[in-house]
Scaffold this active site. Structure first.
Site, PDB file in Angstrom:
ATOM      1  N   HIS A 131       0.818  -1.765  -0.142  1.00  9.88           N
ATOM      2  CA  HIS A 131       0.768   0.012   0.252  1.00  9.88           C
ATOM      3  C   HIS A 131       0.926   0.699   0.033  1.00  9.88           C
ATOM      4  CE1 HIS A 131      -3.257   2.688   1.331  1.00  9.88           C
ATOM      5  NE2 HIS A 131      -2.108   3.487   2.018  1.00  9.88           N
ATOM      6  N   GLU A 132       2.024   1.318   1.260  1.00  9.70           N
ATOM      7  CA  GLU A 132       2.494   1.919   0.518  1.00  9.70           C
ATOM      8  C   GLU A 132       3.799   2.609  -0.424  1.00  9.70           C
ATOM      9  OE1 GLU A 132       2.331   4.267   2.650  1.00  9.70           O
ATOM     10  OE2 GLU A 132       1.022   3.170   4.327  1.00  9.70           O
ATOM     11  N   HIS A 135       1.904   4.550  -2.980  1.00  6.15           N
ATOM     12  CA  HIS A 135       1.703   5.874  -2.937  1.00  6.15           C
ATOM     13  C   HIS A 135       2.974   6.063  -3.619  1.00  6.15           C
ATOM     14  CE1 HIS A 135      -2.300   6.835  -0.349  1.00  6.15           C
ATOM     15  NE2 HIS A 135      -1.802   5.937   0.441  1.00  6.15           N
ATOM     16  N   GLU A 205      -6.657   7.011  -1.221  1.00  7.55           N
ATOM     17  CA  GLU A 205      -6.382   5.673  -0.625  1.00  7.55           C
ATOM     18  C   GLU A 205      -7.013   4.318  -0.933  1.00  7.55           C
ATOM     19  OE1 GLU A 205      -4.489   5.506   2.132  1.00  7.55           O
ATOM     20  OE2 GLU A 205      -3.697   7.350   2.091  1.00  7.55           O
TER      21      GLU A 205
END
Length: 316
Positions: A131-132, A135, A205
């Site tokens: 997930h990071e 980003h 997100e």
């Protein structure tokens, strides 16, 4: 190119807000000082805001010898995402959370708390790390980090405005808007900062979740991690975070301390889990588990990513 445009628009918006604040606090002279200050803040935010955020949370750089398993996992996920290896930092906090920062993929940092390392199994940890990296891949980190720095500056200026109002503010004939204008600014400025944080964070997100599912090929790992994080946030103390940087974390670090759902920088966790596993939201009764569905997760993730990207792009 689209994210560069969004970054530029954010900087222009924040610069304009600084000019208005300067005028309200000190007339034309204040507006000129604010212009200089805004230019300096914009340059500082681009080059140094990531370092400020890391220092704010006492994050320490990790070497491979200190956490070889973590390094190997991040390296593998970065290769799968087509990204250079980011730096890895550890935040000495017992609450589980994580964020990414940096001005571009070549200077990216992934920071995780000690609590996250202790709580997650391998699949869940991979989901959070992916997930990071999502980003980073989606070029969100510069926008988020700049917003964090500028939002903090706006809140600081709002405090100065309240202090100024306490001592009478400026007279209207001196070029400012007087005590009423100062009081209005002191209330509106933090709300404006929160709105910008919301605009940056919420749809990104969803997109980062979808990108993580694509990187790992296992959306249920991230879904399980989010369920655990949601359950923890409802019953335990969270990271001692500043509201200016709350939008950077994978889950809202202010949950349980401030009931601000209307201005939440994160979409509901149950909705994020539902999108990952292709089911309907099951409410807020998090227990670390989630409903299993026999859906094609890859196609579901692709649809979600397209929908999230379209939503964000339409906001530009």
């Amino acid at each position: 190119m689209a994210n560069q445009f969004k970054t530029g628009m954010l900087l222009i918006m924040m610069t304009g807000l600084f000019l208005v604040l300067g005028y309200l606090l000190a007339g034309q002279t204040g507006m000129f000082i604010a212009l200089i200050f805004a230019g300096a803040m914009n340059v500082f935010s681009y080059w140094y805001s990531d370092k400020v955020v890391l220092k704010m949370y006492r994050a320490q750089p990790l070497e491979r010898s200190q956490a070889p398993g973590l390094f190997d996992t991040v390296a593998r996920l970065a290769r799968q995402a087509g990204l250079p290896m980011p730096k890895i930092y550890l935040i000495p906090e017992s609450a589980p959370n994580a964020f990414a920062t940096g001005r571009n993929p070549e200077h990216a940092v992934v920071a995780v708390t000690q609590g996250l390392m202790n709580m997650m199994n391998q699949d869940e940890l991979e989901g959070v790390l992916a997930h990071e990296l999502g980003h980073v891949k989606n070029r969100d980190i510069l926008i988020s980090t700049i917003v964090a720095t500028l939002a903090g500056a706006i809140m600081w200026i709002a405090s100065i405005a309240r202090f100024s109002a306490f001592f009478g503010g400026r007279d209207d004939d001196e070029g400012g808007l007087g005590i009423i204008g100062v009081l209005v600014v002191s209330m509106v400025a933090p709300i404006a900062a929160m709105i910008v944080q919301m605009a940056v964070s919420r749809s990104r997100e969803y997109l980062a979740d979808a990108t993580a599912a694509s990187i790992t090929g296992n959306p249920r790992g991230l879904a399980s991690a989010l369920s655990k994080l949601g359950g923890f946030s409802r019953s335990h103390a969270q990271v001692d975070a500043s509201p200016a940087t709350a939008h950077m974390f994978i889950v809202n670090p202010l949950t349980g301390k401030q009931m601000m759902n209307l201005f939440s920088t994160h979409p509901p966790i149950e909705e994020r889990v539902a999108r990952l596993v292709g089911s309907q939201p099951q409410g807020r009764n998090f227990s670390g588990n989630f409903r299993q569905e026999d859906n094609n997760t890859h196609s579901s993730g692709t649809t979600m990513e397209d929908r999230s990207r379209s939503f964000w792009d339409n906001m530009s």
